[in-house]
Scaffold this motif. Structure first.
Motif, short mmCIF file in Angstrom:
data_model
loop_
_atom_site.label_atom_id
_atom_site.label_comp_id
_atom_site.label_asym_id
_atom_site.label_seq_id
_atom_site.Cartn_x
_atom_site.Cartn_y
_atom_site.Cartn_z
N VAL A 85 -1.20 8.03 -13.11
CA VAL A 85 -1.34 8.50 -14.50
C VAL A 85 -2.78 8.57 -14.94
CG1 VAL A 85 0.50 6.68 -15.06
CG2 VAL A 85 -1.80 5.73 -14.62
N GLY A 86 -3.58 9.38 -13.95
CA GLY A 86 -4.90 10.00 -14.25
C GLY A 86 -5.77 9.25 -13.80
N GLY A 87 -5.78 7.85 -13.23
CA GLY A 87 -6.83 6.98 -12.77
C GLY A 87 -7.34 7.44 -11.58
N CYS A 88 -7.95 6.44 -10.87
CA CYS A 88 -8.87 6.74 -9.74
C CYS A 88 -9.70 7.81 -9.72
CB CYS A 88 -7.67 6.76 -8.45
SG CYS A 88 -6.54 5.30 -8.32
N ALA A 145 -18.97 10.82 -1.59
CA ALA A 145 -19.17 10.32 -2.89
C ALA A 145 -17.94 10.59 -3.99
CB ALA A 145 -20.38 11.41 -3.54
N LYS A 146 -16.65 10.87 -3.38
CA LYS A 146 -15.48 10.91 -4.05
C LYS A 146 -14.30 10.15 -3.36
CE LYS A 146 -14.45 15.67 -1.51
NZ LYS A 146 -15.41 15.37 -0.40
N PRO A 147 -13.21 9.93 -4.12
CA PRO A 147 -12.17 9.22 -3.73
C PRO A 147 -11.58 9.68 -2.47
CG PRO A 147 -11.92 9.56 -6.10
CD PRO A 147 -13.18 10.45 -5.36
N ILE A 148 -11.40 9.17 -1.64
CA ILE A 148 -10.84 9.29 -0.01
C ILE A 148 -9.20 8.84 -0.15
CG2 ILE A 148 -10.99 9.15 2.18
CD1 ILE A 148 -13.92 8.56 1.68
N LEU A 149 -8.28 9.82 0.26
CA LEU A 149 -6.91 9.40 0.32
C LEU A 149 -6.49 8.60 1.56
CD1 LEU A 149 -4.22 9.87 -1.31
CD2 LEU A 149 -3.83 12.00 0.31
N VAL A 150 -5.86 7.29 1.39
CA VAL A 150 -5.41 6.53 2.56
C VAL A 150 -4.14 6.93 3.06
CG1 VAL A 150 -5.19 4.27 3.08
CG2 VAL A 150 -6.96 4.67 1.38
N ASN A 151 -4.02 6.94 4.23
CA ASN A 151 -2.91 7.18 5.04
C ASN A 151 -2.45 6.01 5.90
OD1 ASN A 151 -4.11 7.62 7.57
ND2 ASN A 151 -4.18 9.81 7.07
N LEU A 152 -1.30 5.88 6.71
CA LEU A 152 -1.19 4.93 7.51
C LEU A 152 -2.17 4.57 8.60
CD1 LEU A 152 2.77 5.87 8.30
CD2 LEU A 152 1.83 3.91 6.80
N ALA A 153 -3.15 5.68 8.94
CA ALA A 153 -4.08 5.44 10.02
C ALA A 153 -5.32 4.80 9.27
CB ALA A 153 -4.28 6.58 10.62
N GLY A 154 -5.41 4.73 8.11
CA GLY A 154 -6.75 4.25 7.13
C GLY A 154 -7.36 5.60 6.53
N CYS A 168 -13.89 0.37 -1.61
CA CYS A 168 -13.24 -0.26 -2.85
C CYS A 168 -11.96 0.68 -3.05
CB CYS A 168 -14.07 0.01 -4.30
SG CYS A 168 -15.85 -0.71 -3.93
N TRP A 169 -10.89 -0.06 -3.27
CA TRP A 169 -9.55 0.46 -3.19
C TRP A 169 -8.88 0.64 -4.89
CZ3 TRP A 169 -4.87 -2.28 -5.02
CH2 TRP A 169 -3.42 -1.69 -4.61
N LEU A 226 0.62 -1.18 -0.04
CA LEU A 226 -0.08 -0.05 0.24
C LEU A 226 0.98 1.19 -0.02
CD1 LEU A 226 -2.71 -1.08 2.84
CD2 LEU A 226 -2.87 -1.63 0.22
N SER A 227 0.43 2.44 -0.40
CA SER A 227 1.14 3.61 -0.65
C SER A 227 0.28 4.81 -0.11
CB SER A 227 1.75 3.87 -1.96
OG SER A 227 0.53 4.47 -2.82
N SER A 228 1.05 5.77 0.21
CA SER A 228 0.32 7.01 0.69
C SER A 228 -0.56 7.94 -0.39
CB SER A 228 1.18 8.07 1.51
OG SER A 228 2.25 8.44 0.33
N SER A 229 -0.49 7.27 -1.61
CA SER A 229 -1.27 7.94 -2.68
C SER A 229 -2.37 6.86 -3.28
CB SER A 229 -0.53 8.25 -4.06
OG SER A 229 0.26 6.91 -4.37
N ASP A 230 -2.65 5.84 -2.49
CA ASP A 230 -3.59 5.06 -2.51
C ASP A 230 -5.12 5.97 -2.18
OD1 ASP A 230 -1.83 2.88 -3.22
OD2 ASP A 230 -2.08 1.72 -1.38
N THR A 231 -6.15 5.40 -3.04
CA THR A 231 -7.34 5.90 -2.56
C THR A 231 -8.44 4.86 -2.38
OG1 THR A 231 -7.88 6.49 -4.91
CG2 THR A 231 -7.04 8.05 -3.61
N LEU A 232 -9.35 5.21 -1.52
CA LEU A 232 -10.68 4.30 -1.39
C LEU A 232 -12.03 5.24 -2.00
CD1 LEU A 232 -10.64 2.84 2.22
CD2 LEU A 232 -10.09 2.04 0.08
#
Length: 176
Positions: A92-95, A56-65, A83-84, A28-34
């Motif tokens: 590259v413009g996704g998520c 209703a929009k993507p949420i950035l994930v950090n070490l605490a979730g 959903c991850w 997992l990385s700090s730029s992952d989103t849910l």
């Protein structure tokens, strides 16, 4: 394989505490989103359809979730999919679209707070004579009631009018 390990987490509506969705997994990385959706990852409806427009929009994930904020009372209690989307895709413009969030990160259960129960997708105050735990309304034992609406446990049930306490519980009072 990279990605989250699906987990189940519960948050209450109308609590004055921040709801956090923990995310654990591999690579997992700090730029992952849910993205939270009503339905399945990749095809579910956005959360604004169930009263949570801020989710209703993507949420950035950090070490605490992922921080979901305080869940407002106008939203619907229920079970929702987390959903991850990997940060590499975001780079590259996704998520962006719901179809980008295909990997299940788990389930978020949004429940009614203690003293309330779910009815027709809304939280209702538990009536006198009942207590409400885990979003379910339960009738007090025979001969018992609650003093006020909004009881949260069986411990709030007391002997009702016409009943008195005995070692075996509340018993009907003798006539007279």
């Amino acid at each position: 394989a990279k990605g989250p390990i699906p987990d189940r987490h519960t948050c209450d509506l109308m609590e004055m505490e921040e709801c956090r969705f923990p995310v654990r997994g591999y690579g997992l990385s700090s730029s992952d989103t849910l993205l939270l959706v009503s339905g399945a990852c990749g095809t579910g409806e956005l959360m604004d359809s169930v009263g949570f427009p801020f989710l209703a929009k993507p949420i950035l994930v950090n070490l605490a979730g992922a921080s979901l904020g305080i869940l407002n009372a106008s939203g619907q209690p229920g079970e929702y999919s987390a959903c991850w989307c990997p940060g590499a895709l975001a780079d590259v413009g996704g998520c962006v679209a719901p179809g980008d969030f295909l990997a299940p990160a788990g389930q978020l259960v949004i429940s009614c707070p203690a003293g309330k129960f779910e009815l027709q997708s809304a939280c209702r105050v538990c009536q006198r004579g009942y207590y409400c735990e885990d979003s379910v309304r339960v009738l007090c034992p025979l001969g018992q009631s609650t003093r006020l609406p909004g009881a949260a446990s069986v411990g709030e049930c007391v002997c009702d009018l016409g009943y008195g306490w005995s070692p075996q519980g509340c018993k009907l009072c003798a006539r007279g």
